[in-house]
Design a protein around this motif. Structure first.
Motif, PDB file in Angstrom:
ATOM      1  N   LEU A  86       0.827  -1.200   0.000  1.00  0.00           N
ATOM      2  CA  LEU A  86       0.000   0.000   0.000  1.00  0.00           C
ATOM      3  C   LEU A  86       0.864   1.255   0.000  1.00  0.00           C
ATOM      4  O   LEU A  86       0.597   2.206  -0.749  1.00  0.00           O
ATOM      5  CB  LEU A  86      -0.916   0.013   1.225  1.00  0.00           C
ATOM      6  CG  LEU A  86      -1.789   1.263   1.375  1.00  0.00           C
ATOM      7  CD1 LEU A  86      -2.744   1.397   0.193  1.00  0.00           C
ATOM      8  CD2 LEU A  86      -2.564   1.232   2.687  1.00  0.00           C
ATOM      9  N   PHE A  87       1.926   1.259   0.805  1.00  0.00           N
ATOM     10  CA  PHE A  87       2.791   2.438   0.861  1.00  0.00           C
ATOM     11  C   PHE A  87       3.497   2.666  -0.475  1.00  0.00           C
ATOM     12  O   PHE A  87       3.714   3.809  -0.880  1.00  0.00           O
ATOM     13  CB  PHE A  87       3.824   2.280   1.976  1.00  0.00           C
ATOM     14  CG  PHE A  87       3.256   2.457   3.363  1.00  0.00           C
ATOM     15  CD1 PHE A  87       1.909   2.711   3.556  1.00  0.00           C
ATOM     16  CD2 PHE A  87       4.075   2.372   4.479  1.00  0.00           C
ATOM     17  CE1 PHE A  87       1.383   2.876   4.833  1.00  0.00           C
ATOM     18  CE2 PHE A  87       3.562   2.544   5.754  1.00  0.00           C
ATOM     19  CZ  PHE A  87       2.208   2.793   5.932  1.00  0.00           C
ATOM     20  N   ALA A  88       3.863   1.573  -1.156  1.00  0.00           N
ATOM     21  CA  ALA A  88       4.490   1.715  -2.469  1.00  0.00           C
ATOM     22  C   ALA A  88       3.509   2.313  -3.473  1.00  0.00           C
ATOM     23  O   ALA A  88       3.880   3.145  -4.308  1.00  0.00           O
ATOM     24  CB  ALA A  88       4.995   0.361  -2.965  1.00  0.00           C
ATOM     25  N   GLY A 146      -4.518  -8.972   9.238  1.00  0.00           N
ATOM     26  CA  GLY A 146      -4.578  -8.271  10.514  1.00  0.00           C
ATOM     27  C   GLY A 146      -3.698  -7.037  10.588  1.00  0.00           C
ATOM     28  O   GLY A 146      -3.616  -6.402  11.638  1.00  0.00           O
ATOM     29  N   ASP A 147      -3.039  -6.681   9.492  1.00  0.00           N
ATOM     30  CA  ASP A 147      -2.197  -5.487   9.477  1.00  0.00           C
ATOM     31  C   ASP A 147      -3.039  -4.211   9.445  1.00  0.00           C
ATOM     32  O   ASP A 147      -2.588  -3.158   9.894  1.00  0.00           O
ATOM     33  CB  ASP A 147      -1.259  -5.515   8.267  1.00  0.00           C
ATOM     34  CG  ASP A 147      -0.206  -6.610   8.370  1.00  0.00           C
ATOM     35  OD1 ASP A 147       0.648  -6.505   9.255  1.00  0.00           O
ATOM     36  OD2 ASP A 147      -0.257  -7.564   7.565  1.00  0.00           O
ATOM     37  N   PHE A 148      -4.249  -4.300   8.874  1.00  0.00           N
ATOM     38  CA  PHE A 148      -5.154  -3.160   8.808  1.00  0.00           C
ATOM     39  C   PHE A 148      -6.397  -3.468   9.635  1.00  0.00           C
ATOM     40  O   PHE A 148      -6.858  -4.614   9.672  1.00  0.00           O
ATOM     41  CB  PHE A 148      -5.588  -2.875   7.367  1.00  0.00           C
ATOM     42  CG  PHE A 148      -4.458  -2.588   6.413  1.00  0.00           C
ATOM     43  CD1 PHE A 148      -3.254  -2.050   6.852  1.00  0.00           C
ATOM     44  CD2 PHE A 148      -4.595  -2.874   5.062  1.00  0.00           C
ATOM     45  CE1 PHE A 148      -2.220  -1.794   5.974  1.00  0.00           C
ATOM     46  CE2 PHE A 148      -3.568  -2.612   4.169  1.00  0.00           C
ATOM     47  CZ  PHE A 148      -2.373  -2.073   4.631  1.00  0.00           C
ATOM     48  N   SER A 149      -6.927  -2.433  10.254  1.00  0.00           N
ATOM     49  CA  SER A 149      -8.165  -2.576  11.005  1.00  0.00           C
ATOM     50  C   SER A 149      -9.044  -1.364  10.712  1.00  0.00           C
ATOM     51  O   SER A 149      -8.658  -0.225  11.003  1.00  0.00           O
ATOM     52  CB  SER A 149      -7.880  -2.658  12.507  1.00  0.00           C
ATOM     53  OG  SER A 149      -9.089  -2.697  13.248  1.00  0.00           O
ATOM     54  N   THR A 150     -10.196  -1.606  10.114  1.00  0.00           N
ATOM     55  CA  THR A 150     -11.089  -0.508   9.774  1.00  0.00           C
ATOM     56  C   THR A 150     -12.501  -1.019   9.584  1.00  0.00           C
ATOM     57  O   THR A 150     -12.706  -2.152   9.154  1.00  0.00           O
ATOM     58  CB  THR A 150     -10.625   0.204   8.485  1.00  0.00           C
ATOM     59  OG1 THR A 150     -11.524   1.270   8.184  1.00  0.00           O
ATOM     60  CG2 THR A 150     -10.580  -0.768   7.316  1.00  0.00           C
ATOM     61  N   ALA A 151     -13.454  -0.161   9.931  1.00  0.00           N
ATOM     62  CA  ALA A 151     -14.854  -0.507   9.714  1.00  0.00           C
ATOM     63  C   ALA A 151     -15.328  -0.009   8.357  1.00  0.00           C
ATOM     64  O   ALA A 151     -16.457  -0.292   7.942  1.00  0.00           O
ATOM     65  CB  ALA A 151     -15.714   0.108  10.823  1.00  0.00           C
ATOM     66  N   ILE A 189       0.401   9.015   3.621  1.00  0.00           N
ATOM     67  CA  ILE A 189       0.739   7.993   4.609  1.00  0.00           C
ATOM     68  C   ILE A 189      -0.007   8.242   5.916  1.00  0.00           C
ATOM     69  O   ILE A 189      -0.544   7.316   6.541  1.00  0.00           O
ATOM     70  CB  ILE A 189       2.267   7.959   4.857  1.00  0.00           C
ATOM     71  CG1 ILE A 189       2.993   7.459   3.613  1.00  0.00           C
ATOM     72  CG2 ILE A 189       2.598   7.067   6.065  1.00  0.00           C
ATOM     73  CD1 ILE A 189       2.671   6.035   3.223  1.00  0.00           C
ATOM     74  N   ASP A 190      -0.048   9.495   6.348  1.00  0.00           N
ATOM     75  CA  ASP A 190      -0.732   9.830   7.594  1.00  0.00           C
ATOM     76  C   ASP A 190      -2.204   9.455   7.519  1.00  0.00           C
ATOM     77  O   ASP A 190      -2.756   8.856   8.459  1.00  0.00           O
ATOM     78  CB  ASP A 190      -0.569  11.332   7.881  1.00  0.00           C
ATOM     79  CG  ASP A 190      -1.251  11.746   9.181  1.00  0.00           C
ATOM     80  OD1 ASP A 190      -0.874  11.216  10.241  1.00  0.00           O
ATOM     81  OD2 ASP A 190      -2.161  12.592   9.131  1.00  0.00           O
ATOM     82  N   MET A 191      -2.853   9.776   6.423  1.00  0.00           N
ATOM     83  CA  MET A 191      -4.268   9.448   6.286  1.00  0.00           C
ATOM     84  C   MET A 191      -4.487   7.947   6.237  1.00  0.00           C
ATOM     85  O   MET A 191      -5.423   7.416   6.868  1.00  0.00           O
ATOM     86  CB  MET A 191      -4.832  10.103   5.021  1.00  0.00           C
ATOM     87  CG  MET A 191      -6.323   9.845   4.815  1.00  0.00           C
ATOM     88  SD  MET A 191      -7.347  10.447   6.181  1.00  0.00           S
ATOM     89  CE  MET A 191      -7.187  12.232   5.935  1.00  0.00           C
ATOM     90  N   ALA A 192      -3.636   7.216   5.510  1.00  0.00           N
ATOM     91  CA  ALA A 192      -3.763   5.759   5.433  1.00  0.00           C
ATOM     92  C   ALA A 192      -3.606   5.129   6.809  1.00  0.00           C
ATOM     93  O   ALA A 192      -4.360   4.218   7.183  1.00  0.00           O
ATOM     94  CB  ALA A 192      -2.730   5.194   4.465  1.00  0.00           C
ATOM     95  N   CYS A 193      -2.637   5.616   7.574  1.00  0.00           N
ATOM     96  CA  CYS A 193      -2.405   5.056   8.907  1.00  0.00           C
ATOM     97  C   CYS A 193      -3.582   5.336   9.839  1.00  0.00           C
ATOM     98  O   CYS A 193      -3.949   4.496  10.676  1.00  0.00           O
ATOM     99  CB  CYS A 193      -1.121   5.628   9.502  1.00  0.00           C
ATOM    100  SG  CYS A 193       0.380   5.020   8.703  1.00  0.00           S
ATOM    101  N   GLU A 201       5.114   1.782  14.702  1.00  0.00           N
ATOM    102  CA  GLU A 201       6.277   0.917  14.494  1.00  0.00           C
ATOM    103  C   GLU A 201       6.167   0.160  13.180  1.00  0.00           C
ATOM    104  O   GLU A 201       7.154   0.023  12.442  1.00  0.00           O
ATOM    105  CB  GLU A 201       6.406  -0.070  15.657  1.00  0.00           C
ATOM    106  CG  GLU A 201       7.633  -0.959  15.571  1.00  0.00           C
ATOM    107  CD  GLU A 201       7.767  -1.887  16.771  1.00  0.00           C
ATOM    108  OE1 GLU A 201       8.511  -2.878  16.669  1.00  0.00           O
ATOM    109  OE2 GLU A 201       7.112  -1.625  17.812  1.00  0.00           O
ATOM    110  N   VAL A 202       4.976  -0.327  12.886  1.00  0.00           N
ATOM    111  CA  VAL A 202       4.746  -1.021  11.615  1.00  0.00           C
ATOM    112  C   VAL A 202       4.951  -0.052  10.451  1.00  0.00           C
ATOM    113  O   VAL A 202       5.574  -0.392   9.437  1.00  0.00           O
ATOM    114  CB  VAL A 202       3.325  -1.610  11.577  1.00  0.00           C
ATOM    115  CG1 VAL A 202       3.015  -2.193  10.194  1.00  0.00           C
ATOM    116  CG2 VAL A 202       3.159  -2.672  12.652  1.00  0.00           C
ATOM    117  N   ARG A 203       4.440   1.161  10.603  1.00  0.00           N
ATOM    118  CA  ARG A 203       4.612   2.188   9.564  1.00  0.00           C
ATOM    119  C   ARG A 203       6.081   2.458   9.290  1.00  0.00           C
ATOM    120  O   ARG A 203       6.520   2.457   8.129  1.00  0.00           O
ATOM    121  CB  ARG A 203       3.929   3.477  10.015  1.00  0.00           C
ATOM    122  CG  ARG A 203       4.120   4.675   9.079  1.00  0.00           C
ATOM    123  CD  ARG A 203       3.877   5.977   9.821  1.00  0.00           C
ATOM    124  NE  ARG A 203       4.856   6.165  10.885  1.00  0.00           N
ATOM    125  CZ  ARG A 203       4.678   6.968  11.931  1.00  0.00           C
ATOM    126  NH1 ARG A 203       3.549   7.648  12.079  1.00  0.00           N
ATOM    127  NH2 ARG A 203       5.635   7.089  12.847  1.00  0.00           N
TER     128      ARG A 203
END
Length: 239
Positions: A86-88, A146-151, A189-193, A201-203
């Protein structure tokens, strides 16, 4: 085969020239005469390969989109980690196969023309639909691991990030003193996180050795260039 290859290369030369003219003059102002001059060929040669201006414009847009998708497919295939993938993709929005100003100027000119042309509107919808797919895929993969968590559904998250990239790119082009390319990437990146609840730390680990320029040879980083790199389309031609 040699004749077929030469024909493909000539068409790509004219498409490349058309993309340069569109960046400068817009879609409406891209005349065949100007494209011929940009390519350093006669108007007759342009008309030999593209009988109508609309045909050349259409193929230029399709080629620019395919160039984008070739890079995105390379990232998706070679980057198993969903966070880095995703970051790429977000980095690619800022630094990809062409200089920032040239790439974003082309698409802005295209969207502006599409607002006035029903045929181009069809292309515009296709561009957005195909652009969104790599984001949806990466986000879905991160949710599964499990790296992302969102509703928020992956489709809506991808739309948010793409819309933010579009708006930020315009800001960079129009007000570079207040937001530059690095600032745009930090914003994405900030918005994605925030949306995907990515730990700091993962970021930081995912960003650690991420290439600054995303190319079809990911993770290999190409040297910065002043022009569009069309080689991925040449290499993708069937032999």
């Amino acid at each position: 085969m040699a004749e077929v290859d030469l024909k493909d290369l000539r068409r790509l030369q004219l498409i490349s020239a058309a993309s340069e003219v569109i960046c400068r003059n817009g879609v409406d102002g891209a005349r065949l005469k100007d494209i011929a001059e940009e390519a350093g060929v006669s108007l007759g040669l342009v008309q030999h390969y593209f009988r109508r201006r609309e045909e050349l414009i259409s193929e230029t847009i399709s080629s620019m989109l395919e160039l984008t998708l070739v890079t995105w497919r390379s990232v998706s295939e070679r980057e198993p980690d969903p966070v880095r993938r995703l970051f790429a993709l977000l980095r690619f929005q800022v630094a990809g196969w062409a200089p920032f100003t040239k790439r974003w100027s082309f698409w802005i000119e295209f969207w502006s023309a599409a607002n006035r042309d029903e045929t181009l509107q069809t292309y515009a919808r296709d561009v957005y639909e195909r652009w969104q797919e790599p984001f949806r895929t990466a986000i879905d993969a991160g949710v599964r691991t499990g790296d992302f968590s969102t509703a928020i559904p992956a489709e809506r998250v991808s739309l948010i990030l793409m819309s933010l990239a579009d708006g930020a790119a315009i800001h960079v082009l129009m007000a570079h003193d207040s937001l530059d390319e690095d600032g745009m990437f930090d914003l994405l990146i900030d918005m994605a996180c925030r949306i995907l609840d990515i730990d700091a730390e993962v970021r930081d680990r995912a960003l650690g050795d991420l290439p600054r320029i995303i190319s079809p040879r990911y993770p290999q980083e190409p040297a910065p260039a002043d022009s569009i790199d069309w080689s991925p389309l040449i290499e993708a031609r069937p032999r």
